[in-house]
Design an enzyme around this catalytic site. Structure first.
Site, PDB file in Angstrom:
ATOM      1  N   LYS A  53     -14.928   6.839 -10.716  1.00 33.76           N
ATOM      2  CA  LYS A  53     -15.455   6.920 -12.081  1.00 33.76           C
ATOM      3  C   LYS A  53     -15.291   8.325 -12.651  1.00 33.76           C
ATOM      4  O   LYS A  53     -15.191   8.501 -13.876  1.00 33.76           O
ATOM      5  CB  LYS A  53     -16.934   6.521 -12.093  1.00 33.76           C
ATOM      6  CG  LYS A  53     -17.196   5.077 -11.689  1.00 33.76           C
ATOM      7  CD  LYS A  53     -16.757   4.095 -12.760  1.00 33.76           C
ATOM      8  CE  LYS A  53     -17.115   2.668 -12.374  1.00 33.76           C
ATOM      9  NZ  LYS A  53     -16.935   1.706 -13.462  1.00 33.76           N
ATOM     10  N   LYS A  54     -15.251   9.316 -11.769  1.00 31.01           N
ATOM     11  CA  LYS A  54     -15.088  10.695 -12.228  1.00 31.01           C
ATOM     12  C   LYS A  54     -13.639  11.050 -12.527  1.00 31.01           C
ATOM     13  O   LYS A  54     -13.351  12.189 -12.914  1.00 31.01           O
ATOM     14  CB  LYS A  54     -15.673  11.664 -11.198  1.00 31.01           C
ATOM     15  CG  LYS A  54     -17.192  11.634 -11.135  1.00 31.01           C
ATOM     16  CD  LYS A  54     -17.737  12.584 -10.104  1.00 31.01           C
ATOM     17  CE  LYS A  54     -19.262  12.635 -10.129  1.00 31.01           C
ATOM     18  NZ  LYS A  54     -19.916  11.387  -9.810  1.00 31.01           N
ATOM     19  N   THR A  55     -12.720  10.102 -12.378  1.00 29.03           N
ATOM     20  CA  THR A  55     -11.354  10.337 -12.851  1.00 29.03           C
ATOM     21  C   THR A  55     -11.294  10.241 -14.372  1.00 29.03           C
ATOM     22  O   THR A  55     -10.244  10.515 -14.968  1.00 29.03           O
ATOM     23  CB  THR A  55     -10.370   9.327 -12.232  1.00 29.03           C
ATOM     24  OG1 THR A  55     -10.792   7.990 -12.555  1.00 29.03           O
ATOM     25  CG2 THR A  55     -10.310   9.481 -10.726  1.00 29.03           C
ATOM     26  N   ASP A  56     -12.396   9.838 -14.994  1.00 21.31           N
ATOM     27  CA  ASP A  56     -12.520   9.875 -16.452  1.00 21.31           C
ATOM     28  C   ASP A  56     -12.278  11.318 -16.922  1.00 21.31           C
ATOM     29  O   ASP A  56     -12.832  12.270 -16.359  1.00 21.31           O
ATOM     30  CB  ASP A  56     -13.929   9.422 -16.839  1.00 21.31           C
ATOM     31  CG  ASP A  56     -14.087   9.189 -18.329  1.00 21.31           C
ATOM     32  OD1 ASP A  56     -13.688  10.075 -19.103  1.00 21.31           O
ATOM     33  OD2 ASP A  56     -14.631   8.137 -18.717  1.00 21.31           O
ATOM     34  N   ASP A 116     -17.164  13.324  -3.908  1.00 21.20           N
ATOM     35  CA  ASP A 116     -17.429  11.885  -4.045  1.00 21.20           C
ATOM     36  C   ASP A 116     -16.224  11.054  -3.622  1.00 21.20           C
ATOM     37  O   ASP A 116     -16.363  10.038  -2.921  1.00 21.20           O
ATOM     38  CB  ASP A 116     -17.784  11.548  -5.498  1.00 21.20           C
ATOM     39  CG  ASP A 116     -19.259  11.761  -5.801  1.00 21.20           C
ATOM     40  OD1 ASP A 116     -20.058  11.758  -4.855  1.00 21.20           O
ATOM     41  OD2 ASP A 116     -19.606  11.947  -6.974  1.00 21.20           O
TER      42      ASP A 116
END
Length: 646
Positions: A199-202, A245
């Site tokens: 999700k942190k590849t956003d 993460d």
């Protein structure tokens, strides 16, 4: 979407490959039989027992604190309070029954920790827990969802066969559990970390806009002599958080990197416990990390400190109940957990500027919200009068204001409460000239918020009657206004302007706003604000104050002073959205800074569980007073004692 799921499945298969390699299983020749044997291979139960004990103990604290056990009378005591159930027909019971449910849930968590009547204890914990969770979406978050999942997974396991009252009282003693008991829990924790990384590849996260100004926190003091606050925000919080993460699950699985990854994981969670108000989540995460170690690590550890010589405990070579149907269910659960965080293309009605409800997506901290204004407008369609209501009325938080489904639920709850008040006043023949007099009303909300450092802007159409809303969980929200991503490029400019304005004075401040063509902002400038200036950054606006009817048109780059203590209206004209800013001097800013400093200084303890122990004990006593009161109420009709809401 399909490509993303394939990529995630590929990475998961890589994890399974590592796990099978550690068990001396040839990945290339794997079959259903091999997988069945792998999942039912006996493992020592000691590590699972430790996880069970710690989870149960932490839930004893969580039920009192984050589940609201210490404030049962406030959270659930007022029949008018608006709650936001996931299922529309899910109703909350009266306060005495709710208190009894919490008591049962707490006893279930105690039974899990002790390993006593384990299946029943898990049921006592899980059923009330999920019921309370589903009763109110406004309290949802990812870790609350995680606790419910762990409770269900423990229910299916044999975690009570070792270091438990059940094993002590049983004649059929065993120290082994099938490997799937470990696999399913480790898989869930792996998904927690890995999907949080995905999700942190956003780009919001990778560009460093999700978490702003955390570099000021005392926890980063060791880095302050090397990096600036902005560099700490980007390099340590965003980049290091993303890499940790994404990789921690893999590093915990691999034996060679496990010691370092355990240290990194524990440090990470302890830091989070000081930076964020997230209850027991850091400690539950720490408690589950040892599941990735050898299953008998507690025995080996104890043998070094307690026993004179190491004890070798033999485990059976085969576990009973080797069922292929269980393998199918395990694989189904794994696939479901892989799919749900990316299922928002189905449940479109729960999406706003971000995807889905904040609760089962593992998108921790990716989106940072700053809400400056929520206006609830009620129109009496019979008289034409407008009434404005405090948006905190009959609710415990403002989470509802950023989700269309909860806005609709709130509107209907308000209508029911208002109609009850109208009926009450009619019976009392009260003077109702200043109140709503008709049952024919409309309710509108105007929510102004900023996502990840953007301009403050409207989230919903302020002229949409929520009582007539056409909402479905499978349809896009028709009254949701788009996020003005075309102005996202101004975020660096916003930071630069903020830094410049802050140099003017200790009292100087700035507010950035964007609005849509044809919509207007009615604003009141508090007398606490001086030297207020409006500057247009993009687009065109028309300004009008209540002092006169004169309209002033402002274009890009124009500025004009604004008079305090009066209302003014800013109408966006033209074809493009406008964006503008207020600069001002805030007389109360020093008082706010002193309050913030006091809060920060109270967070210096590295051991918050000990620091908060007095409050926890007080909350525990209050919860059980309420539970005892509820039992007396249900049996002998003793009145429930309730505190007034703060």
């Amino acid at each position: 979407m399909r490509t993303a799921l394939k990529g995630h499945l590929s990475l998961l298969l890589n994890q399974l490959q590592v796990a099978f390699k550690m068990e001396n299983i040839n990945w290339k020749t794997i079959s259903f039989t091999t997988l069945n044997d792998f999942l039912h291979k006996p493992k020592h139960a000691a590590s699972l027992a430790v996880a069970r004990i710690l989870f149960g103990m932490l839930m004893l604290i969580d039920i009192v604190e984050e589940r609201g056990g210490s404030d049962l009378d406030i959270r659930w005591g007022d029949a008018k309070t608006c709650h936001f159930p996931l299922l529309p027909h899910l109703q909350r019971p009266t306060l005495p029954w709710m208190c009894l449910l919490y008591g049962i849930m707490w006893l279930g968590a105690l039974g899990i920790a002790l390993g006593y009547k384990f299946k029943l204890s898990c049921a006592f914990f899980c059923v009330p827990y999920w019921y309370v969770l589903l009763l109110d979406k406004s309290f949802w978050n990812n870790h609350s969802y995680l606790y419910g999942l762990i409770g269900l997974l423990l229910f299916t396991s044999s975690a009570n066969c070792y270091w438990s009252l059940d094993s002590f009282l049983s004649n059929d003693k065993t120290n082994a559990v099938p490997n799937w008991n470990y696999f399913i829990l480790k898989f869930q924790i792996f998904i927690l970390y890995f999907y949080a990384g995905l999700k942190k590849t956003d780009m919001e996260w990778l560009d460093g806009y999700s978490m702003a100004n955390l570099g000021h926190h005392w926890i980063f003091s060791p880095f302050s002599s090397i990096f600036t606050v902005h560099e700490i925000d980007y390099l340590i919080i965003h980049m290091s958080g993303f890499l940790l993460d994404l990789s921690l699950g893999f590093l915990l699985v691999w034996k060679k990197t496990r010691p370092l990854s355990i240290l990194a994981g524990i440090t990470f969670h302890l830091m989070n416990s000081r930076m964020f108000s997230i209850g027991m989540f850091p400690y539950v995460s720490i408690a589950t990390i040892p599941l990735f170690c050898e299953a008998d690590w507690p025995i080996k550890l104890l043998s070094k400190f307690v026993y004179k010589k190491e004890i070798e405990e033999k485990i059976p070579s085969v576990c009973n109940a080797n069922k292929k149907s269980r393998v199918v269910l395990i694989m189904f659960y794994c696939l479901l957990q892989m799919f749900l965080p990316y299922s928002h293309f189905i449940t479109k009605g729960f999406n706003n500027w971000t995807n889905g409800l904040y609760g089962y997506s593992w998108d921790m901290m990716v989106h940072s919200w700053d809400t400056t204004l929520v206006v609830v407008r009620i129109v009496d369609n019979k008289s034409g009068k407008e009434h404005f209501l405090d948006p905190s009325a009959w609710t415990h938080n403002d989470r509802w204001s950023k989700h269309a489904d909860m806005c609709v639920q709130y509107a209907h709850c308000l209508k029911n409460n208002l109609l009850t008040e109208i009926s009450k006043r009619n019976r009392q023949n009260s003077d109702i000239d200043n109140y709503i007099t008709s049952q024919d009303i409309s309710i509108y909300v105007d929510v102004w918020c900023s996502l990840n450092g953007r301009f403050q802007q409207r989230m919903f159409n302020p002229n949409y009657d929520l009582l007539k809303a056409d909402w479905s969980p499978f349809k896009k929200v028709e009254w949701l206004l788009p996020l003005l991503t075309e102005y996202s490029v101004f975020r660096e400019t916003i930071r630069e302007i903020e830094n410049h304005v802050y140099t003017w004075s200790n009292y100087s401040d700035v507010l950035f706003i964007a609005d849509f063509p044809g919509l207007s902002l009615e604003n009141f400038i508090s007398p606490d604000l001086d030297n207020v200036t409006l500057t247009v950054i993009e687009g065109e606006v028309v300004l009008q104050t209540e002092l006169n009817d004169k309209q002033v048109q402002l274009v890009k780059g124009s500025s004009i002073p604004i008079v305090s203590n009066v209302f003014h209206t800013i109408l966006t004209v033209g074809e493009r959205p406008s964006c503008f800013m207020y600069t001002y001097f805030n007389k109360t800013k020093d008082e706010l800074k002193e309050e913030e400093t006091s809060i920060k200084s109270s967070q210096y303890s590295p051991m918050p569980l000990l620091e908060d122990s007095a409050a926890s004990v007080e909350g525990f006593v209050r919860m059980w007073d309420l539970v005892g009161n509820s039992i007396l109420n249900l049996i002998y009709q003793v009145p429930m004692i309730r505190r007034a809401p703060l």
